[in-house]
Every structure is written in structure tokens, then in C-alpha cells.
Design an enzyme around this catalytic site. Structure first.
Site, PDB file in Angstrom:
ATOM      1  N   TYR A   1     -49.811   9.094  83.662  1.00 40.04           N
ATOM      2  CA  TYR A   1     -48.665   9.166  82.731  1.00 40.04           C
ATOM      3  C   TYR A   1     -47.438   8.472  83.293  1.00 40.04           C
ATOM      4  O   TYR A   1     -46.440   8.350  82.614  1.00 40.04           O
ATOM      5  CB  TYR A   1     -48.331  10.624  82.361  1.00 40.04           C
ATOM      6  CG  TYR A   1     -48.250  11.554  83.550  1.00 40.04           C
ATOM      7  CD1 TYR A   1     -47.122  11.593  84.354  1.00 40.04           C
ATOM      8  CD2 TYR A   1     -49.331  12.369  83.888  1.00 40.04           C
ATOM      9  CE1 TYR A   1     -47.062  12.423  85.450  1.00 40.04           C
ATOM     10  CE2 TYR A   1     -49.284  13.201  84.988  1.00 40.04           C
ATOM     11  CZ  TYR A   1     -48.145  13.229  85.765  1.00 40.04           C
ATOM     12  OH  TYR A   1     -48.104  14.037  86.864  1.00 40.04           O
ATOM     13  N   LYS A   2     -47.518   8.017  84.558  1.00 38.17           N
ATOM     14  CA  LYS A   2     -46.377   7.316  85.157  1.00 38.17           C
ATOM     15  C   LYS A   2     -46.509   5.826  84.804  1.00 38.17           C
ATOM     16  O   LYS A   2     -46.279   5.449  83.677  1.00 38.17           O
ATOM     17  CB  LYS A   2     -46.327   7.595  86.657  1.00 38.17           C
ATOM     18  CG  LYS A   2     -45.970   9.070  86.940  1.00 38.17           C
ATOM     19  CD  LYS A   2     -46.074   9.491  88.383  1.00 38.17           C
ATOM     20  CE  LYS A   2     -45.709  10.979  88.513  1.00 38.17           C
ATOM     21  NZ  LYS A   2     -46.160  11.576  89.775  1.00 38.17           N
TER      22      LYS A   2
ATOM     23  N   PHE B   1     -45.251  14.709  97.788  1.00 40.16           N
ATOM     24  CA  PHE B   1     -44.836  15.446  96.595  1.00 40.16           C
ATOM     25  C   PHE B   1     -45.254  16.908  96.765  1.00 40.16           C
ATOM     26  O   PHE B   1     -46.392  17.185  97.170  1.00 40.16           O
ATOM     27  CB  PHE B   1     -45.514  14.824  95.367  1.00 40.16           C
ATOM     28  CG  PHE B   1     -45.008  15.350  94.064  1.00 40.16           C
ATOM     29  CD1 PHE B   1     -43.812  14.909  93.543  1.00 40.16           C
ATOM     30  CD2 PHE B   1     -45.742  16.293  93.356  1.00 40.16           C
ATOM     31  CE1 PHE B   1     -43.346  15.388  92.319  1.00 40.16           C
ATOM     32  CE2 PHE B   1     -45.289  16.775  92.133  1.00 40.16           C
ATOM     33  CZ  PHE B   1     -44.085  16.327  91.612  1.00 40.16           C
TER      34      PHE B   1
ATOM     35  N   ASP C   1     -52.995   9.585  97.778  1.00 40.88           N
ATOM     36  CA  ASP C   1     -52.484   9.874  96.446  1.00 40.88           C
ATOM     37  C   ASP C   1     -51.749   8.625  95.960  1.00 40.88           C
ATOM     38  O   ASP C   1     -50.805   8.166  96.615  1.00 40.88           O
ATOM     39  CB  ASP C   1     -51.546  11.091  96.494  1.00 40.88           C
ATOM     40  CG  ASP C   1     -51.166  11.551  95.094  1.00 40.88           C
ATOM     41  OD1 ASP C   1     -51.036  10.681  94.196  1.00 40.88           O
ATOM     42  OD2 ASP C   1     -50.972  12.756  94.903  1.00 40.88           O
TER      43      ASP C   1
ATOM     44  N   ARG D   1     -32.545   8.068  90.910  1.00 45.13           N
ATOM     45  CA  ARG D   1     -33.782   7.286  91.034  1.00 45.13           C
ATOM     46  C   ARG D   1     -33.963   6.388  89.814  1.00 45.13           C
ATOM     47  O   ARG D   1     -33.785   6.832  88.675  1.00 45.13           O
ATOM     48  CB  ARG D   1     -34.931   8.286  91.148  1.00 45.13           C
ATOM     49  CG  ARG D   1     -36.254   7.714  91.498  1.00 45.13           C
ATOM     50  CD  ARG D   1     -37.248   8.828  91.786  1.00 45.13           C
ATOM     51  NE  ARG D   1     -37.617   9.553  90.570  1.00 45.13           N
ATOM     52  CZ  ARG D   1     -38.764  10.199  90.406  1.00 45.13           C
ATOM     53  NH1 ARG D   1     -39.644  10.226  91.373  1.00 45.13           N
ATOM     54  NH2 ARG D   1     -39.039  10.840  89.286  1.00 45.13           N
TER      55      ARG D   1
END
Ligand SMILES: *Cc1c(COP(=O)(O)O)cnc(C)c1O
Length: 395
Positions: free
Chosen positions: A207-208, A111, A182, A354
Site C-alpha cells: 500500500y506504500k 519499524f 523488510d 517526512r
């Protein structure tokens, strides 16, 4: 315990939510928990709340709850800040463990924020450090004796391609490097056993898949045998051994506590603490099995009905995270048209549609209904309208 647990989430009527990989939905317990914190703690206790309501201990308490989902022992995880900050902290601490080496190795599927933070750290240190990125499949071969730190995100945010944490950690350590993982797209999505991987550091956001809400705090794990020897780069007062002694010089707190920086986000942590209750009585193995099952159904149905889409995720479920991505030339417009019909996925440049497959609140009927919409939008070219081509700021 069975899945899904839809009754534990606020899911708008008529919406099929396939974006839990980006922002998890609101657990129904959270509004009351947060409102209770505001009314019964902040409003009435004010400053006393730090002691009477254990706000100061919240990062460790919630850290232990997250730790259980990623195979971390008690008191090895703490909460706070955002993931980008935690990447920076972990990376600097990792570099300090290999003072004779100068290279951070990562991959081109990482990312961007992780890579940007590494770039910033390299620039700040101004001591000949280098960030080197190679293709994800070339990481092991690139582990030469100049690599100080291998920094990887387990699950690729675009394709869902999943690295083998055990193998890569072993290879990094055999090459004399320190391993930083990560887990942004892993925590709450796939089975992770940090203790077994033996990696030195791990970071992630909440938050995912952990449904902590927009801006929810990040987590950091340090392998317990190392934590007492690290000098934190972000040496804030709440990572001090005695914050309320107000000493002029920094002395790190014991163990993981030193990775705290400043005042914890108490309201967001109250939301997250409540949100984490949805995992009670579930194992990650159950969640993972249900995810793979739904993902297979999704892939099979999409490929049968939407031949213009090309699977961009690994076909082999064992190396695919919790999301399924398809490449399509007009992916942005197509996703907008799909979203307009109540199926929420997202788009990642240049051409990736996605879909997050989150079995806590999705079932087979949702998968089929989502494919019905995709089929309609794609086979009838419903995406080809000007309003679906206009780009939003957040995609
Ligand atoms: C989501 C994500 C981030 C976001 O970082 P924030 O600081 O929380 O905005 C960083 N890294 C990875 C790998 C991610 O998936």
C-alpha cells in the site's frame, strides 16, 4: 518510457502528494478493475469464481508481478495477510533454520511493528529466545556467533537511511545467521535484487510505493532452495498440500505456497494487480534515478529557503531511500499547516517532517510548489495556531 506518469493516477486538483511512502495514490485503472471484478466475477460467478476467475491462483500471479520489481525469480513470492503477519512467519521460519542459536538481531531504526512481532514470537516460543536491538550503524559488529537471525528493514521509515543489503546479507551469512529483509520502504522505491543478495527471506507491503490501496496485502519471499524444507508457523489450510482433501493433519504445500495462510483477499488483490500495471515498461533504475534527481532539488531548495529545518536524511543519495526528512522542533504543527495548504507529507515522532519523493507522479514543478508552501509556512510562522497543534489519531 518517460516519467512521471501522472495521467495514470488520480491526483486531486491542487494537491501535491508527498506521502506515497505511507499510502500510494489511486491508479486510474483500479476503480474499473475492482468494479469489473465485483460485477463480472463475484456477482455472476459466485463460488465458481475460485475456478473460473482464477482467484485461487491470484497470490502467486500477483506475487510474480511484485517479484519482478524486487529481483525475485518467478514463483518465489506470495501475497496475503499484512506485513506484520509476514514478519512473524518469516522470522519463525528463519529461527527454525538455526535451532542451536537463540538471538534475533535487529536495529533501533526498525519499524516498531517488526520489533513487536519479534517480541511476541520470542514470548510465544518460550525457549530462551531473545530480541537484541543495536544502533543501525552497529549491526555488523553485533553479528556474533549467537545470532540466529538478522532482521532488518532496508530503508529507515523515519530518516530514509538505507542499509546495504548486499554487504549486510554477506556479513550475516558469514556469521552463520539467516537474513530477513523488510522491504516496506524499498519495493517500488529503490532497486532491489533479491536473487543477487542471496538473502533467505524478504517481506514487504503493497500500500506504500506499490499503490495497492489501504489494507492491501503483504508479500513474502523465500529463497527457492529453502522453501521446501520449512515448517510454517501459521499452518493455514491454503498453505496445505491439498486444501480440498480436508485432511486432519497439516502437510505443507510445495515451495512458497506453504507461506499462504487462509483465503486470499481477492478484491484487494484485484486492485493491486491493476495498480501494478503502472510499472509496465519501466525499470527500477529509471525510477530510482528520477527519485534521486527530484530529492536533490527538494533538499537544495528547502535548505536555501527554510534554514530552521535540519536535514534528517542522509545527504548522500546512494544511502537514502525514496523519502526526505527534516527535523524541526514544531514539526507536527508545521506539517499540519503545510497539509492545510495542499502539500501532503507526514510527521513521525519526535520531530520528523517526512516527504515521500515518488517520481511516478511528481515532477520538478511539484517540488518547487511544495517548497513555496514550506517557505511560507515556516518563515511566516503560519504553523503557530492552536488548530495545527491538536494531534490527530493517525499522524
Ligand atoms: C509500514 C510498515 C509496516 C506495517 O505493517 P502492517 O502489518 O502492514 O500494518 C511494518 N513494518 C515496516 C518496516 C513498515 O514500514
Amino acid at each position: 518510457m518517460t516519467l512521471p506518469r501522472k495521467d495514470l493516477f488520480h491526483l486531486p486538483e491542487g494537491m501535491i502528494y508527498l506521502d506515497g511512502n505511507s499510502l500510494g495514490p489511486l491508479p486510474v485503472s483500479v476503480p474499473d478493475a475492482v468494479s469489473g471484478m465485483l460485477k463480472n466475477e463475484w456477482a455472476t460467478q459466485l463460488i465458481k469464481g475460485w475456478n473460473t476467475c482464477q482467484w485461487m491462483d491470484q497470490p502467486r500471479r500477483v506475487g510474480d508481478m511484485v517479484g519482478r520489481l524486487i529481483g525475485a525469480p518467478a514463483s518465489s513470492v506470495t501475497m496475503g495477510d499484512t506485513l506484520s503477519i509476514k514478519v512473524f512467519q518469516a522470522l519463525d521460519a528463519a529461527l527454525s533454520l538455526r535451532p542451536d542459536r537463540k538471538v534475533i538481531l535487529s536495529d533501533t531504526g526498525n519499524f516498531p511493528s517488526d520489533l513487536y512481532m519479534a517480541e511476541g514470537l520470542v514470548r510465544l516460543k518460550d525457549a530462551g529466545y531473545e530480541l537484541r536491538t543495536v544502533a543501525p550503524e552497529d549491526v555488523t559488529d553485533a553479528m556474533g556467533d549467537d545470532i540466529a537471525v538478522v532482521m532488518l528493514t532496508q530503508v529507515d521509515y523515519r530518516t530514509g537511511r538505507m542499509h546495504d543489503m548486499m554487504e549486510l546479507t554477506k556479513a550475516a551469512q558469514a556469521a552463520g545467521a539467516v537474513m530477513v529483509w523488510d522491504l516496506a520502504h524499498s519495493a517500488g522505491a529503490v532497486e532491489v535484487d533479491l536473487a543477487a543478495t542471496n538473502c533467505e527471506f524478504a517481506v514487504g507491503c503493497t500500500y506504500k510505493y506499490l499503490n495497492g490501496g489501504p489494507g492491501a496485502p503483504a508479500f513474502i519471499y523465500v529463497r527457492p532452495d529453502l522453501a521446501d524444507d520449512l515448517q510454517p508457523a501459521l499452518s493455514g489450510w491454503l498453505g496445505h498440500a491439498a486444501p480440498f482433501a480436508f485432511e486432519l493433519n497439516y502437510r505443507p504445500a510445495p515451495a512458497i505456497e506453504r507461506m499462504r495462510v487462509g483465503t486470499p483477499p481477492v478484491i484487494q488483490l484485484a486492485a493491486l494487480e491493476s495498480a501494478l500495471a503502472v510499472w509496465d515498461g519501466l525499470t527500477m533504475a529509471q525510477v530510482r534515478a528520477a527519485c534521486l534527481d527530484l530529492s536533490e532539488q527538494f533538499i537544495t531548495q528547502v535548505e536555501a529557503r527554510c534554514p530552521m529545518l535540519t536535514l534528517a536524511s542522509p545527504r548522500d543519495g546512494s544511502v537514502r531511500g525514496s523519502q526526505v526528512s527534516f527535523a524541526f522542533e514544531n514539526g507536527y504543527a508545521a506539517m499540519q499547516a503545510v497539509i492545510a495548504r495542499g502539500v501532503i507529507g507526514d510527521f513521525r515522532a519526535p520531530n520528523i517532517m517526512r516527504f515521500g519523493i515518488t517520481p511516478l507522479y511528481l515532477d520538478e514543478a511539484d517540488i518547487t510548489a511544495a517548497v513555496d508552501v514550506l517557505d511560507d509556512v515556516l518563515n511566516n510562522r503560519l504553523w503557530d495556531r492552536p488548530e495545527y497543534h491538536a494531534r490527530n489519531r493517525v499522524t
